[in-house]
Design an enzyme around this catalytic site. Structure first.
Site, PDB file in Angstrom:
ATOM      1  CG  HIS A 126      44.836  45.621  47.541  1.00  0.00           C
ATOM      2  ND1 HIS A 126      45.069  46.278  46.345  1.00  0.00           N
ATOM      3  CD2 HIS A 126      45.926  44.825  47.725  1.00  0.00           C
ATOM      4  CE1 HIS A 126      46.230  45.894  45.845  1.00  0.00           C
ATOM      5  NE2 HIS A 126      46.763  45.010  46.654  1.00  0.00           N
TER       6      HIS A 126
ATOM      7  CB  ALA B 179      35.675  45.641  32.284  1.00  0.00           C
TER       8      ALA B 179
HETATM    9  P1  OAD Z   1      44.956  51.718  38.482  1.00  0.00           P
HETATM   10  O1  OAD Z   1      44.268  53.018  38.704  1.00  0.00           O
HETATM   11  O2  OAD Z   1      46.422  51.682  38.636  1.00  0.00           O
HETATM   12  O3  OAD Z   1      44.632  51.165  37.033  1.00  0.00           O
HETATM   13  C1  OAD Z   1      43.313  51.106  36.557  1.00  0.00           C
HETATM   14  C2  OAD Z   1      43.319  50.442  35.208  1.00  0.00           C
HETATM   15  O4  OAD Z   1      41.967  50.332  34.800  1.00  0.00           O
HETATM   16  C3  OAD Z   1      44.059  51.214  34.120  1.00  0.00           C
HETATM   17  O5  OAD Z   1      44.968  50.358  33.492  1.00  0.00           O
HETATM   18  C4  OAD Z   1      42.956  51.644  33.141  1.00  0.00           C
HETATM   19  O6  OAD Z   1      43.375  51.566  31.791  1.00  0.00           O
HETATM   20  C5  OAD Z   1      41.901  50.581  33.407  1.00  0.00           C
HETATM   21  N1  OAD Z   1      40.518  50.989  33.093  1.00  0.00           N
HETATM   22  C6  OAD Z   1      39.948  52.212  33.141  1.00  0.00           C
HETATM   23  N2  OAD Z   1      38.658  52.148  32.785  1.00  0.00           N
HETATM   24  C7  OAD Z   1      38.376  50.844  32.527  1.00  0.00           C
HETATM   25  C8  OAD Z   1      37.214  50.119  32.120  1.00  0.00           C
HETATM   26  N3  OAD Z   1      36.049  50.720  31.897  1.00  0.00           N
HETATM   27  N4  OAD Z   1      37.328  48.788  31.945  1.00  0.00           N
HETATM   28  C9  OAD Z   1      38.501  48.143  32.166  1.00  0.00           C
HETATM   29  N5  OAD Z   1      39.628  48.775  32.549  1.00  0.00           N
HETATM   30  C10 OAD Z   1      39.575  50.092  32.731  1.00  0.00           C
HETATM   31  O7  OAD Z   1      44.222  50.655  39.454  1.00  0.00           O
HETATM   32  P2  OAD Z   1      44.722  49.236  39.942  1.00  0.00           P
HETATM   33  O8  OAD Z   1      45.643  48.593  38.984  1.00  0.00           O
HETATM   34  O9  OAD Z   1      43.532  48.492  40.397  1.00  0.00           O
HETATM   35  O10 OAD Z   1      45.793  49.678  46.214  1.00  0.00           O
HETATM   36  O11 OAD Z   1      45.560  49.653  41.231  1.00  0.00           O
HETATM   37  C11 OAD Z   1      46.109  48.655  42.043  1.00  0.00           C
HETATM   38  C12 OAD Z   1      46.166  49.147  43.447  1.00  0.00           C
HETATM   39  O12 OAD Z   1      46.820  50.404  43.512  1.00  0.00           O
HETATM   40  C13 OAD Z   1      44.806  49.442  44.064  1.00  0.00           C
HETATM   41  O13 OAD Z   1      44.161  48.299  44.572  1.00  0.00           O
HETATM   42  C14 OAD Z   1      45.125  50.400  45.161  1.00  0.00           C
HETATM   43  C15 OAD Z   1      46.062  51.282  44.378  1.00  0.00           C
HETATM   44  O14 OAD Z   1      46.942  52.065  45.066  1.00  0.00           O
HETATM   45  C16 OAD Z   1      45.604  50.034  47.503  1.00  0.00           C
HETATM   46  O15 OAD Z   1      44.959  50.999  47.850  1.00  0.00           O
HETATM   47  C17 OAD Z   1      46.281  49.114  48.465  1.00  0.00           C
END
Ligand code: OAD
Length: 233
Positions: A112, A223
């Site tokens: 990204h 994590a």
């Molecule tokens: P999300 O905000 O959708 O999800 C974050 C995930 O991290 C959730 O499932 C939480 O449960 C988990 N989480 C929170 N704390 C954590 C920890 N300490 N250890 C492990 N996991 C934890 O973020 P993404 O899935 O990364 O794109 O989002 C994908 C994309 O959507 C991003 O790259 C961004 C966003 O819009 C763009 O900006 C293009």
């Protein structure tokens, strides 16, 4: 500990949860970035056309937060894993911060984009390192070609970076692990379905992701705690 044989190839997909323990907010859920900003107003080609200053304000704010952040145990475990596995590890992150690099990872695919890089919105000059904060009333900087300098980020509606390399690595992997990603943003959310039945599929995070049914194992927890248990400190 997760057994990894000398013939295994490991694909790791990271999401915002990997940087959460470093103080960088995730996107969805309580305190998430998309609770305070509308995606289409700050992270889309339409937003850039309509109000590039607002877009730069948003990414300058995120640059500030990320530059103050330190790598956490999850980043360090993954950097160590790269030292151990070498080319047999493929680390693909949806995160735009540089915490993997701060922890010592050398080969990271930022599908990204990268928060501390910019590029021209018009010509094909390669992205360049840039940590400026472009806050109003500064003018949007211009490329020698006349185009405007934009963040090197994959916005909604744009094609992620490195997909050829990513699908080649998915085709070869024997262990697929997604860490800290909610499993709702494509194409990353479908990587696990791409390898299912052929690779061991593992999820790490505090709650089940939306695509949990595609994983053979879910290790629930942060994590920074789970990865040292799976791979060693
Ligand atoms: P999300 O905000 O959708 O999800 C974050 C995930 O991290 C959730 O499932 C939480 O449960 C988990 N989480 C929170 N704390 C954590 C920890 N300490 N250890 C492990 N996991 C934890 O973020 P993404 O899935 O990364 O794109 O989002 C994908 C994309 O959507 C991003 O790259 C961004 C966003 O819009 C763009 O900006 C293009």
């Amino acid at each position: 500990m997760l057994p990894i044989s000398s013939t295994d190839r490991v694909f790791i997909l990271c999401g915002a949860g990997v940087s959460a323990e470093s103080g960088i907010p995730t996107f969805r859920g309580v305190g998430g970035v998309w609770r305070n900003y509308r995606i289409e107003e700050v992270a889309s080609p339409y937003a850039w056309q309509r109000d590039p200053r607002l877009v730069w304000e948003f990414y300058s704010m995120r640059r500030k937060v990320a530059s103050a952040a330190k790598a956490n145990p999850a980043h360090f475990v993954l950097a160590k894993l790269e030292q151990t596995l070498g080319e047999r590890l493929f680390l693909c992150t949806q995160n735009v911060d540089n915490l993997h690099e701060k922890a010592g990872s050398c080969r990271v695919i930022h599908m990204h984009g990268e928060l501390f890089k910019s590029r021209c919105d018009t010509c094909h000059r390669p992205p360049f390192d840039d940590s400026h904060l472009y806050e109003p009333p500064a003018e949007i900087p211009r490329c020698p070609c006349g185009g405007q300098i934009r963040p090197h980020i994959c916005w909604f509606g744009e094609v992620p970076f490195g997909l050829n390399q990513i699908y080649a690595a998915l085709d070869e992997c024997t262990i697929f692990m997604a860490i800290g990603t909610s499993g709702v943003v494509e194409p990353a959310a479908s990587f696990v379905a791409h390898v299912r039945g052929r690779a061991r599929t593992i999820y790490v995070g505090p709650e089940h992701p939306a695509n949990a049914s595609s994983f053979t194992e879910c290790h629930l927890g942060n994590a920074g705690q789970v990865l040292p248990r799976l791979f060693g400190p």
